[in-house]
Design a protein around this motif. Structure first.
Motif, PDB file in Angstrom:
ATOM      1  N   SER A  82      11.203   0.402   8.631  1.00 57.91           N
ATOM      2  CA  SER A  82      11.382  -1.050   8.622  1.00 57.91           C
ATOM      3  C   SER A  82      11.850  -1.583   7.283  1.00 57.91           C
ATOM      4  O   SER A  82      11.173  -1.474   6.274  1.00 57.91           O
ATOM      5  CB  SER A  82      10.106  -1.780   9.015  1.00 57.91           C
ATOM      6  OG  SER A  82       9.279  -1.973   7.905  1.00 57.91           O
ATOM      7  N   GLU A 103      -2.052   0.357   0.629  1.00 57.88           N
ATOM      8  CA  GLU A 103      -2.606   0.636   1.956  1.00 57.88           C
ATOM      9  C   GLU A 103      -3.285   2.000   2.003  1.00 57.88           C
ATOM     10  O   GLU A 103      -4.170   2.222   2.821  1.00 57.88           O
ATOM     11  CB  GLU A 103      -1.481   0.617   2.986  1.00 57.88           C
ATOM     12  CG  GLU A 103      -0.933  -0.755   3.266  1.00 57.88           C
ATOM     13  CD  GLU A 103      -1.803  -1.464   4.277  1.00 57.88           C
ATOM     14  OE1 GLU A 103      -1.899  -0.980   5.404  1.00 57.88           O
ATOM     15  OE2 GLU A 103      -2.389  -2.498   3.922  1.00 57.88           O
ATOM     16  N   ARG A 139       6.591  -7.823   5.129  1.00 52.18           N
ATOM     17  CA  ARG A 139       5.258  -7.322   5.455  1.00 52.18           C
ATOM     18  C   ARG A 139       4.427  -6.984   4.228  1.00 52.18           C
ATOM     19  O   ARG A 139       3.263  -6.671   4.343  1.00 52.18           O
ATOM     20  CB  ARG A 139       5.386  -6.064   6.312  1.00 52.18           C
ATOM     21  CG  ARG A 139       6.070  -6.364   7.631  1.00 52.18           C
ATOM     22  CD  ARG A 139       5.946  -5.197   8.550  1.00 52.18           C
ATOM     23  NE  ARG A 139       6.694  -5.416   9.772  1.00 52.18           N
ATOM     24  CZ  ARG A 139       6.936  -4.461  10.650  1.00 52.18           C
ATOM     25  NH1 ARG A 139       6.487  -3.244  10.412  1.00 52.18           N
ATOM     26  NH2 ARG A 139       7.598  -4.708  11.724  1.00 52.18           N
ATOM     27  N   ARG A 177       1.369   3.099   9.997  1.00 51.89           N
ATOM     28  CA  ARG A 177       0.827   1.857   9.439  1.00 51.89           C
ATOM     29  C   ARG A 177       1.763   0.690   9.649  1.00 51.89           C
ATOM     30  O   ARG A 177       2.947   0.848   9.907  1.00 51.89           O
ATOM     31  CB  ARG A 177       0.589   2.035   7.931  1.00 51.89           C
ATOM     32  CG  ARG A 177      -0.555   2.946   7.627  1.00 51.89           C
ATOM     33  CD  ARG A 177      -0.511   3.333   6.160  1.00 51.89           C
ATOM     34  NE  ARG A 177      -1.105   4.641   5.977  1.00 51.89           N
ATOM     35  CZ  ARG A 177      -2.372   4.839   5.698  1.00 51.89           C
ATOM     36  NH1 ARG A 177      -3.161   3.826   5.536  1.00 51.89           N
ATOM     37  NH2 ARG A 177      -2.852   6.053   5.561  1.00 51.89           N
ATOM     38  N   GLN A 178       1.212  -0.505   9.481  1.00 51.42           N
ATOM     39  CA  GLN A 178       2.016  -1.706   9.626  1.00 51.42           C
ATOM     40  C   GLN A 178       2.850  -1.978   8.386  1.00 51.42           C
ATOM     41  O   GLN A 178       4.015  -2.300   8.482  1.00 51.42           O
ATOM     42  CB  GLN A 178       1.106  -2.908   9.892  1.00 51.42           C
ATOM     43  CG  GLN A 178       0.591  -2.962  11.304  1.00 51.42           C
ATOM     44  CD  GLN A 178       1.717  -3.167  12.294  1.00 51.42           C
ATOM     45  OE1 GLN A 178       2.557  -4.028  12.114  1.00 51.42           O
ATOM     46  NE2 GLN A 178       1.746  -2.340  13.332  1.00 51.42           N
ATOM     47  N   ARG A 179       2.230  -1.839   7.230  1.00 49.59           N
ATOM     48  CA  ARG A 179       2.910  -2.230   5.998  1.00 49.59           C
ATOM     49  C   ARG A 179       3.256  -1.013   5.164  1.00 49.59           C
ATOM     50  O   ARG A 179       2.478  -0.052   5.098  1.00 49.59           O
ATOM     51  CB  ARG A 179       2.006  -3.149   5.174  1.00 49.59           C
ATOM     52  CG  ARG A 179       1.844  -4.501   5.785  1.00 49.59           C
ATOM     53  CD  ARG A 179       1.235  -5.442   4.793  1.00 49.59           C
ATOM     54  NE  ARG A 179       0.138  -4.802   4.066  1.00 49.59           N
ATOM     55  CZ  ARG A 179      -1.004  -5.429   3.805  1.00 49.59           C
ATOM     56  NH1 ARG A 179      -1.177  -6.647   4.197  1.00 49.59           N
ATOM     57  NH2 ARG A 179      -1.932  -4.816   3.135  1.00 49.59           N
TER      58      ARG A 179
END
Lengths: 182, 102
Positions: free
Chosen positions: A77, B96, A82, B89-91
């Motif tokens: 991404s 993190e 984010r 993971r999202q970020r």
């Protein structure tokens, strides 16, 4: 005069694109700035008579490594939204301070030592030592790497093999019932 | 003769290394930190080549070549680790990764 101007442009290109890598918010821009930086450095390497290293720089870094970076950026991404707010804002100032001091010390030690060590006669000129023996040619480089440095060169092949295997092993996928799917 | 002045190239190399180190210290995206490591390696390469030319020797070029090879292997393994760590993971943020935090 033209010489000084073009060198200043080259230095500004290299340092400006390096700063671009650090400060760009978009990761793709970081990678593109890195390509500009690597091309500028390849030109600098050419000025230092390192023709093979300059070509390898463009091929390996700009051609392969940065493309790998771009693949990973798109895989993970590319949007920077984010990133959460920094939980430790003071770290940025400390980091900038440390990097600035590191740069000052390194510039003093590297450039300053060359500048002041030549018995007070100012900076020595590049290529004064054995100008006839060393011309930076590919032939001389090949003789060095396949002669005196043959063993380290063979070790790099082993390192690349380890990197290859490591990349495969690290990203193998877990199948059902914990069976490893290769 | 600025073009033959090693202080120019060595100063450039020092500043490049410092910019890369600053990027590693202040950025939190692991990919950008990796690019900054590449910047530092390239600054070192520039110093190697300058000293090699200064002393009229091929050794600087050989060392720069070995550094480039190791940097390529390091980029492959490092990016593989980053993908393995951050794909679930999202970020994409180094903060993190805190499983080992006590």
């Amino acid at each position: 005069m033209i010489e000084i101007g073009s060198l200043l442009i080259l230095g500004a290109l290299v340092l400006g694109s390096a700063l671009g890598v650090v400060v760009s918010a978009n990761n793709v821009y970081c990678a593109l700035f890195l390509i500009v930086n690597l091309f500028g450095l390849a030109i600098t390497f050419l000025l230092l008579n390192a023709v093979f290293i300059a070509a390898a720089q463009v091929l390996i870094y700009a051609g392969a490594v940065v493309v790998l970076f771009l693949f990973v950026i798109t895989l993970l991404s590319a949007d920077a939204d984010r990133i959460s707010t920094d939980p430790h804002p003071w770290q940025r100032n400390v980091g900038l301070l440390l990097a600035g001091s590191l740069g000052a010390v390194l510039a003093y030690l590297l450039a300053g030592s060359i500048f002041f060590s030549n018995d007070g006669k100012g900076s020595p000129n590049l290529g004064i030592a054995d100008a006839g023996k060393f011309d930076g040619s590919v032939e001389g480089f090949g003789r060095a790497i396949f002669g005196q440095f043959l063993f380290p060169f063979e070790l790099t092949a082993f390192i690349l093999l380890v990197g290859l295997i490591g990349a495969v092993v690290l990203n193998r996928q877990q199948g059902e019932e914990g069976n490893e799917r290769w | 003769m600025v073009i033959g002045n090693p202080a120019f190239y060595l100063g450039l190399s020092a500043m490049l290394f410092a910019i890369g180190a600053g990027g590693v210290l202040i950025r939190r995206n692991p990919l950008v930190m990796f690019m900054c490591i590449e910047l530092m390696l390239n600054g070192v390469n520039l110093a190697f080549l300058t000293f090699g030319k200064l002393w009229g020797s091929n050794d600087g070029q050989v060392f720069a070549f070995l550094v480039m090879t190791v940097a390529a292997a390091e980029a492959v393994v490092g990016l593989a680790i980053i993908i393995a760590l951050f794909r679930p993971r999202q970020r994409v943020d180094v903060d993190e990764v805190d499983e080992l935090k006590g």
